[in-house]
Design a protein around this motif. Structure first.
Motif, mmCIF file in Angstrom:
data_model
loop_
_atom_site.group_PDB
_atom_site.id
_atom_site.type_symbol
_atom_site.label_atom_id
_atom_site.label_comp_id
_atom_site.label_asym_id
_atom_site.label_seq_id
_atom_site.Cartn_x
_atom_site.Cartn_y
_atom_site.Cartn_z
ATOM 1 N N ASP A 12 39.168 5.595 -11.375
ATOM 2 C CA ASP A 12 38.892 6.132 -10.184
ATOM 3 C C ASP A 12 37.782 7.124 -10.528
ATOM 4 O OD1 ASP A 12 38.585 7.125 -7.567
ATOM 5 O OD2 ASP A 12 40.545 6.321 -7.237
ATOM 6 N N ARG A 13 36.880 7.573 -9.364
ATOM 7 C CA ARG A 13 35.835 8.448 -9.660
ATOM 8 C C ARG A 13 36.442 9.724 -9.716
ATOM 9 N NH1 ARG A 13 34.911 8.357 -4.467
ATOM 10 N NH2 ARG A 13 32.862 9.278 -4.049
ATOM 11 N N TYR A 14 37.550 10.338 -9.219
ATOM 12 C CA TYR A 14 38.258 11.480 -9.239
ATOM 13 C C TYR A 14 39.667 11.238 -9.630
ATOM 14 C CZ TYR A 14 34.205 12.741 -6.409
ATOM 15 O OH TYR A 14 32.865 12.849 -5.846
ATOM 16 N N SER A 68 39.405 8.965 -14.912
ATOM 17 C CA SER A 68 38.460 9.316 -13.877
ATOM 18 C C SER A 68 36.984 9.970 -14.279
ATOM 19 C CB SER A 68 38.950 10.637 -13.163
ATOM 20 O OG SER A 68 39.410 11.733 -13.918
ATOM 21 N N SER A 86 34.323 5.287 -13.352
ATOM 22 C CA SER A 86 33.712 5.005 -12.255
ATOM 23 C C SER A 86 33.224 3.691 -12.165
ATOM 24 C CB SER A 86 32.513 6.047 -11.642
ATOM 25 O OG SER A 86 33.305 7.308 -11.570
ATOM 26 N N ASP A 131 28.313 8.231 -5.073
ATOM 27 C CA ASP A 131 27.892 9.183 -5.969
ATOM 28 C C ASP A 131 28.224 10.492 -5.759
ATOM 29 O OD1 ASP A 131 26.488 6.933 -7.199
ATOM 30 O OD2 ASP A 131 24.777 7.469 -5.868
#
Length: 429
Positions: free
Chosen positions: A37-39, A170, A175, A295
């Protein structure tokens, strides 16, 4: 082909779909599971985040009603420290709300109990601290329901995954920029840092970001729903103690009791929301989708459109008139993954081997956290009933674009129709 328990599995998305699936697959003996995941979970701009989500068994659809009953047992059991049984009141400004009528009948058919409210002001008999303007409203009260702390629930789920041996990655290494394909088979994912990860199976649990990685615009799209938070003093919050979660099914605005400890008052709208049009180019093909930003965080600016702000203010004036002019401490758009009938999409991709899709929360997926992974894993292993697999099937794209491809959900939404954000509004997100 059935997956081997030794096969490496990548799950993209660390929300309620992704994490619950990872934990359940781990419990079934799958040894090599990585969640990207991105975060870090709870993702700051995901839909499985912040201080509260409605927990209800109230559905017009008997399948989800039964699932909600099962999940409710989990909220009372394993997740009891994150759940608050305040009761749930469904209200309408018109005498005949079809969804409320069907929901009450479905709950009763499943052995539940609801209390009819021919006059919503009768709620005051059970909840004298209610300060809302309920004149002319009707509906019903279900005492079996309330709300859960979404962020702490996801933190618990993520911790369980980590302890069980699931890898959660993360940042740039988590991402995903695109799917890694070999012919008609998905063999992994490409990352924004230029590297890639190979896997025998990729599960997309990417929610509102799904169309960035996979073109399923015929089956799902994204809409932003407004949410607002107000800081109360401890004395103000105590004045609203022992009040239920309430929703105006005519406007879509719903409210929670103040959160214990922080004394934050939250309200939101379960409606048709806002489309954020994004143009993508891939393999020489240009397409336009609705999607949150990728982004950067979608919760960073606190921006919501002016008409959304006014509708939340109207909700405040109705449910909490004493605080109608109180400034927001925070606002944001919560990004739904909309589907035509509000059904989840949980299915092996019909065209790409090695790709499985688990998404389409449609604004109601979080409440199933205690049981959702079991349902996803059953579909992944082809063990779910034929009826359920058909209900959650990823429908093939039509040869021609339908005249009306609106993702209207299950009939529980209200408020203004879906509106595209203007370029000026998009710039403020």
């Amino acid at each position: 082909m059935a997956a081997s328990k030794q096969d490496p599995i990548i799950i993209v998305g660390a929300g309620v779909f992704g994490l619950s699936t990872a934990l359940e697959l781990n419990r079934r003996g799958y040894k090599d599971i990585t969640v990207l995941d991105r975060y870090n979970p709870p993702a700051v701009d995901g839909s499985s985040v912040d201080i509260s989500r409605i927990i209800r068994i109230d559905y017009a659809d008997p399948v989800y009603c039964q699932m909600a009953y099962e999940a409710y047992q989990g909220w009372q059991g394993e997740y009891k420290d994150h759940y608050y049984e305040s009761g749930f009141a469904l209200l309408s400004e018109t005498p005949d709300n079809d969804w409320i009528t069907k929901s009450a009948a479905t709950v009763r058919a499943n052995g539940g109990t609801v209390e009819d409210l021919d006059d919503a002001k009768s709620l005051l008999k059970s909840f004298p601290n209610i300060q809302s303007k309920l004149d002319g409203m009707n509906g019903y009260l279900n005492r079996r329901g309330g709300w859960a702390d979404a962020a702490s629930s996801i933190q618990k789920l993520a911790s369980q995954c980590s302890v069980a041996g699931v890898s959660i990655i993360s940042g740039p290494r988590g991402s995903v920029s695109s799917l890694l394909k070999e012919g008609s088979r998905v063999v992994g994912v490409n990352l924004v840092n230029g590297s890639s990860i190979h896997a025998a199976h990729v599960i997309l649990s990417t929610g509102a970001w799904t169309n960035r990685l996979l073109n399923v615009t015929h089956a799902a799209t994204s809409s932003g729903q407004p949410v607002g938070f107000i800081q109360l003093t401890q004395e103000e919050a105590r004045s609203l103690d022992n009040t239920p979660v309430m929703i105006n099914m005519s406007t879509g605005v719903f409210v929670f009791p103040p959160t214990p400890g922080s004394n934050i008052l939250k309200l939101a709208r379960h409606g048709y929301g806002y489309a954020n049009e994004v143009t993508l180019q891939s393999g020489g093909v240009t397409r336009t989708i609705s999607s949150p930003k990728f982004d950067s965080s979608n919760a960073g600016t606190g921006y919501i459109p002016e008409d959304a702000d006014e509708d939340l203010r109207k909700g405040l004036r109705q449910f909490f008139p004493k605080f109608a002019d109180r400034p927001w401490m925070n606002r944001r758009l919560c990004w739904y993954t909309d589907t035509p009938k509000g059904d989840f999409i949980i299915d092996h991709h019909p065209d790409y081997q090695g790709l499985f899709v688990a998404t389409g929360g449609a604004g109601h997926g979080f409440k199933f956290l205690p049981v959702l992974g079991r349902y996803v894993a059953d579909c992944f292993e082809n063990k779910a009933s034929a009826e359920l697999r058909e209900k959650w099937r990823l429908q093939p794209a039509p040869r021609e674009t339908p005249a009306d491809k609106a993702m209207k959900g299950d009939g529980s939404r209200a408020g203004p129709p879906l509106r595209k954000l203007t370029p000026g509004e998009r710039a403020k997100l």
